[in-house]
Every structure is written in C-alpha cells, then in structure tokens.
Motif scaffolding. Structure first.
Motif, PDB file in Angstrom:
ATOM      1  N   ASN A   1       3.868 -11.276  10.129  1.00 42.92           N
ATOM      2  CA  ASN A   1       2.841 -10.235  10.113  1.00 42.92           C
ATOM      3  C   ASN A   1       2.657  -9.583   8.745  1.00 42.92           C
ATOM      4  N   ALA A   2       3.348 -10.097   7.755  1.00 38.91           N
ATOM      5  CA  ALA A   2       3.300  -9.498   6.421  1.00 38.91           C
ATOM      6  C   ALA A   2       1.945  -9.710   5.757  1.00 38.91           C
ATOM      7  N   PRO A   3       1.499  -8.699   5.040  1.00 39.10           N
ATOM      8  CA  PRO A   3       0.287  -8.906   4.241  1.00 39.10           C
ATOM      9  C   PRO A   3       0.616  -9.871   3.115  1.00 39.10           C
TER      10      PRO A   3
ATOM     11  N   GLY B   1      10.925  -2.018   4.659  1.00 37.66           N
ATOM     12  CA  GLY B   1      11.960  -1.042   4.965  1.00 37.66           C
ATOM     13  C   GLY B   1      13.012  -0.865   3.887  1.00 37.66           C
ATOM     14  N   PHE B   2      12.629  -1.069   2.633  1.00 36.78           N
ATOM     15  CA  PHE B   2      13.558  -0.887   1.522  1.00 36.78           C
ATOM     16  C   PHE B   2      13.060   0.238   0.626  1.00 36.78           C
TER      17      PHE B   2
ATOM     18  N   GLN C   1       1.024   1.625  -6.163  1.00 35.89           N
ATOM     19  CA  GLN C   1       0.810   1.753  -4.727  1.00 35.89           C
ATOM     20  C   GLN C   1       1.145   0.458  -4.010  1.00 35.89           C
ATOM     21  N   PHE C   2       0.742  -0.678  -4.588  1.00 36.56           N
ATOM     22  CA  PHE C   2       1.043  -1.974  -3.988  1.00 36.56           C
ATOM     23  C   PHE C   2       2.558  -2.177  -3.879  1.00 36.56           C
ATOM     24  N   ILE C   3       3.285  -1.879  -4.937  1.00 36.41           N
ATOM     25  CA  ILE C   3       4.746  -2.038  -4.947  1.00 36.41           C
ATOM     26  C   ILE C   3       5.382  -1.110  -3.914  1.00 36.41           C
TER      27      ILE C   3
ATOM     28  N   VAL D   1       4.779  -2.561  -0.443  1.00 35.81           N
ATOM     29  CA  VAL D   1       5.652  -3.712  -0.183  1.00 35.81           C
ATOM     30  C   VAL D   1       7.029  -3.229   0.265  1.00 35.81           C
ATOM     31  N   HIS D   2       7.590  -2.285  -0.473  1.00 39.86           N
ATOM     32  CA  HIS D   2       8.916  -1.775  -0.126  1.00 39.86           C
ATOM     33  C   HIS D   2       8.904  -1.058   1.230  1.00 39.86           C
TER      34      HIS D   2
END
Length: 124
Positions: free
Chosen positions: A89-91, A115-116, A105-107, A110-111
């Motif tokens: 389900n990841a973009p 959940g990191f 914002q993208f980074i 992603v995190h």
C-alpha cells in the motif's frame, strides 16, 4: 557474549544485494540512496520492487534507512523490516517520475508512513 559488528557498506555493494522480507521473500533491490544535502544524512533509500512481488509492477518505493537490516547472516542479502501489507500500500513512483522540488515534506511523509522518526543532524 553476543556482540554484533557494524561495518560501513558502499552504495554500490548495497545496490548489488537482494532485498528480502523477514519471511525470506525476494522484494527487489536497492536502486539508490538519496542524501540530504543540507544535513549530510541519508534522506531515504529507493527500493526497486521486482515486478512479481505483490503484483506491484516495477515500482520504486522510498523507505527510511532504518527500515532495512544490513547486518544479516548473508552478505548479499538485505532485509526490509516492513510488512508486505505496508509495502503493497506504499506510495511509490515510476523510474521516469522521481520526486522533485523541496524534499523536506516528502522525506517526512516517508518516515511517517513507515513509522520511523526522522533523524536530523543539528545545523549550526
């Protein structure tokens, strides 16, 4: 005494490893490692998903560095510590449409998705 040793890994070595799930299923390979030019930290790792994995096609996924285990028992295997459902389900993005423009914002997204916490170097 159980001691683990951590050694540096070159980006070319990482790119030549097979990426597998914790369940030993082949996911793909590392296509690139993106660096944050402001902090010098690794912004994210680009995972090239094999076309047969979860029927995702040849999708590229951005994952945090922390989502990988580079210290397995086989030197040519890197383990992704993310569930298959999360990867499914990841973009993602296509090879001809990488994220551009301001990346903060993208980074962060992603995190957050995986959940990191994003590690940030102190900038003086």
């Amino acid at each position: 005494m159980n001691t683990q040793y951590y050694f540096p890994i070159s980006s070319s070595t990482a790119a030549n490893c097979t990426v597998k799930t914790i369940s030993d299923e082949t996911v793909g390979s590392i296509k690139d490692i993106m660096l944050d030019t402001e902090t010098g930290e690794i912004a994210y790792v680009v995972l090239s998903v094999d076309s047969g994995f979860l029927n995702l096609g040849s999708k590229l996924l951005a994952l945090p560095w922390e989502a990988f285990d580079f210290h397995g028992h086989q030197r040519d295997i890197i383990t992704v510590k993310v569930s298959k459902e999360k990867l499914e389900n990841a973009p993602g993005f296509d090879d001809d449409a990488w994220p551009v423009g301001p990346q903060h914002q993208f980074i962060n997204d992603v995190h957050t998705y995986y959940g990191f916490d994003r590690r940030r170097a102190l900038i003086e």
